[in-house]
Motif scaffolding. Sequence first.
Motif, PDB file in Angstrom:
ATOM      1  N   ASP A  47      29.025  97.855  35.069  1.00  0.00           N
ATOM      2  CA  ASP A  47      27.570  98.037  35.050  1.00  0.00           C
ATOM      3  C   ASP A  47      27.188  99.419  35.572  1.00  0.00           C
ATOM      4  N   ARG A  48      26.130  99.958  35.025  1.00  0.00           N
ATOM      5  CA  ARG A  48      25.560 101.203  35.556  1.00  0.00           C
ATOM      6  C   ARG A  48      24.417 100.782  36.489  1.00  0.00           C
ATOM      7  N   VAL A  49      24.456 101.252  37.729  1.00  0.00           N
ATOM      8  CA  VAL A  49      23.474 100.835  38.735  1.00  0.00           C
ATOM      9  C   VAL A  49      22.713 102.069  39.215  1.00  0.00           C
ATOM     10  N   ILE A  50      21.396 101.940  39.258  1.00  0.00           N
ATOM     11  CA  ILE A  50      20.542 103.023  39.769  1.00  0.00           C
ATOM     12  C   ILE A  50      19.630 102.431  40.832  1.00  0.00           C
ATOM     13  N   VAL A  51      19.651 103.015  42.027  1.00  0.00           N
ATOM     14  CA  VAL A  51      18.792 102.535  43.122  1.00  0.00           C
ATOM     15  C   VAL A  51      18.116 103.732  43.787  1.00  0.00           C
ATOM     16  N   ASP A  52      16.947 103.492  44.324  1.00  0.00           N
ATOM     17  CA  ASP A  52      16.239 104.496  45.124  1.00  0.00           C
ATOM     18  C   ASP A  52      16.406 104.129  46.583  1.00  0.00           C
ATOM     19  N   ARG A  53      16.734 105.109  47.405  1.00  0.00           N
ATOM     20  CA  ARG A  53      16.947 104.876  48.834  1.00  0.00           C
ATOM     21  C   ARG A  53      16.147 105.860  49.653  1.00  0.00           C
ATOM     22  N   PHE A  54      15.537 105.347  50.702  1.00  0.00           N
ATOM     23  CA  PHE A  54      14.795 106.162  51.654  1.00  0.00           C
ATOM     24  C   PHE A  54      15.723 106.524  52.806  1.00  0.00           C
ATOM     25  N   PHE A  64      16.205 109.357  47.749  1.00  0.00           N
ATOM     26  CA  PHE A  64      17.305 109.712  46.868  1.00  0.00           C
ATOM     27  C   PHE A  64      17.434 108.668  45.775  1.00  0.00           C
ATOM     28  N   GLU A  65      17.668 109.135  44.551  1.00  0.00           N
ATOM     29  CA  GLU A  65      18.031 108.239  43.460  1.00  0.00           C
ATOM     30  C   GLU A  65      19.549 108.253  43.416  1.00  0.00           C
ATOM     31  N   ASP A  87      17.846 114.148  45.158  1.00  0.00           N
ATOM     32  CA  ASP A  87      16.644 114.075  45.995  1.00  0.00           C
ATOM     33  C   ASP A  87      15.423 113.919  45.088  1.00  0.00           C
ATOM     34  N   ILE A  88      14.725 112.796  45.223  1.00  0.00           N
ATOM     35  CA  ILE A  88      13.513 112.540  44.426  1.00  0.00           C
ATOM     36  C   ILE A  88      12.290 112.436  45.329  1.00  0.00           C
ATOM     37  N   SER A  89      12.342 113.097  46.474  1.00  0.00           N
ATOM     38  CA  SER A  89      11.244 113.020  47.445  1.00  0.00           C
ATOM     39  C   SER A  89       9.924 113.487  46.851  1.00  0.00           C
ATOM     40  N   LYS A  92       8.557 110.833  44.511  1.00  0.00           N
ATOM     41  CA  LYS A  92       8.011 109.690  45.257  1.00  0.00           C
ATOM     42  C   LYS A  92       6.671 110.049  45.901  1.00  0.00           C
ATOM     43  N   GLN A  93       6.563 111.264  46.416  1.00  0.00           N
ATOM     44  CA  GLN A  93       5.309 111.698  47.030  1.00  0.00           C
ATOM     45  C   GLN A  93       4.202 111.762  45.977  1.00  0.00           C
ATOM     46  N   ALA A  94       4.528 112.270  44.793  1.00  0.00           N
ATOM     47  CA  ALA A  94       3.547 112.329  43.706  1.00  0.00           C
ATOM     48  C   ALA A  94       3.109 110.927  43.292  1.00  0.00           C
ATOM     49  N   GLU A  95       4.056 109.980  43.241  1.00  0.00           N
ATOM     50  CA  GLU A  95       3.719 108.590  42.905  1.00  0.00           C
ATOM     51  C   GLU A  95       2.799 107.989  43.962  1.00  0.00           C
ATOM     52  N   GLU A  96       3.089 108.267  45.219  1.00  0.00           N
ATOM     53  CA  GLU A  96       2.263 107.755  46.316  1.00  0.00           C
ATOM     54  C   GLU A  96       0.848 108.323  46.228  1.00  0.00           C
ATOM     55  N   GLU A  97       0.737 109.622  45.966  1.00  0.00           N
ATOM     56  CA  GLU A  97      -0.577 110.251  45.825  1.00  0.00           C
ATOM     57  C   GLU A  97      -1.329 109.665  44.643  1.00  0.00           C
ATOM     58  N   LYS A  98      -0.612 109.435  43.525  1.00  0.00           N
ATOM     59  CA  LYS A  98      -1.237 108.847  42.345  1.00  0.00           C
ATOM     60  C   LYS A  98      -1.772 107.456  42.675  1.00  0.00           C
TER      61      LYS A  98
END
Length: 174
Positions: A47-54, A64-65, A87-89, A92-98
């Motif tokens: 399986d290919r697994v993708i997770v976001d971690r703080f 991080f993705e 690093d997808i910080s 994530k910040q843009a999503e939070e602002e949206k």
Amino acid sequence: FFNNVASQQVKLALAKDLRIGDFMHDIITSEGLSDFERCFQSALRGDRVIVDRFVHVKESKHWFEIQYAPIKNKFQETIGVLFTARDISEKKQAEEEKNQYLLELEKLNQTKDKFFNIIAHDLRNPFAGILGVSEMLEEKLIEDNSENSLEYLKLTQLIQASSRSAFSLLENLM
């Protein structure tokens, strides 16, 4: 094996130096170890697994993705796992602002709806009064049937038509 970017990311995220021969168990924090093992085992099964971690890094926060991708041989058998992190910080910040803007917009929209309902309700009564009075005036002018009353009747009917049109618009607003 790893590349320079991986070494820099580990240093940034975990404040550890990455060296050839290190085991991931020795690098990953104890809190993230069980999650890492679960994702790693899933990738070993194909399986290919993708997770976001703080991750808290010193005084800053980073997202991080993390991807776990199976490495397959020519027979399509899984022989290893490619582990990548980016690093997808900022994302994530843009999503939070949206999301904050969307909540704000929703509140503004509710306020606007409430405002329109109040205005429509307050305007309804005067229109009902104008329509009622103009209908009574029309009845009196029809009964009178004089030359002057016919001229006033036309004006009264114009008032009624305009009032009905505005009242209908107000009803549609509500």
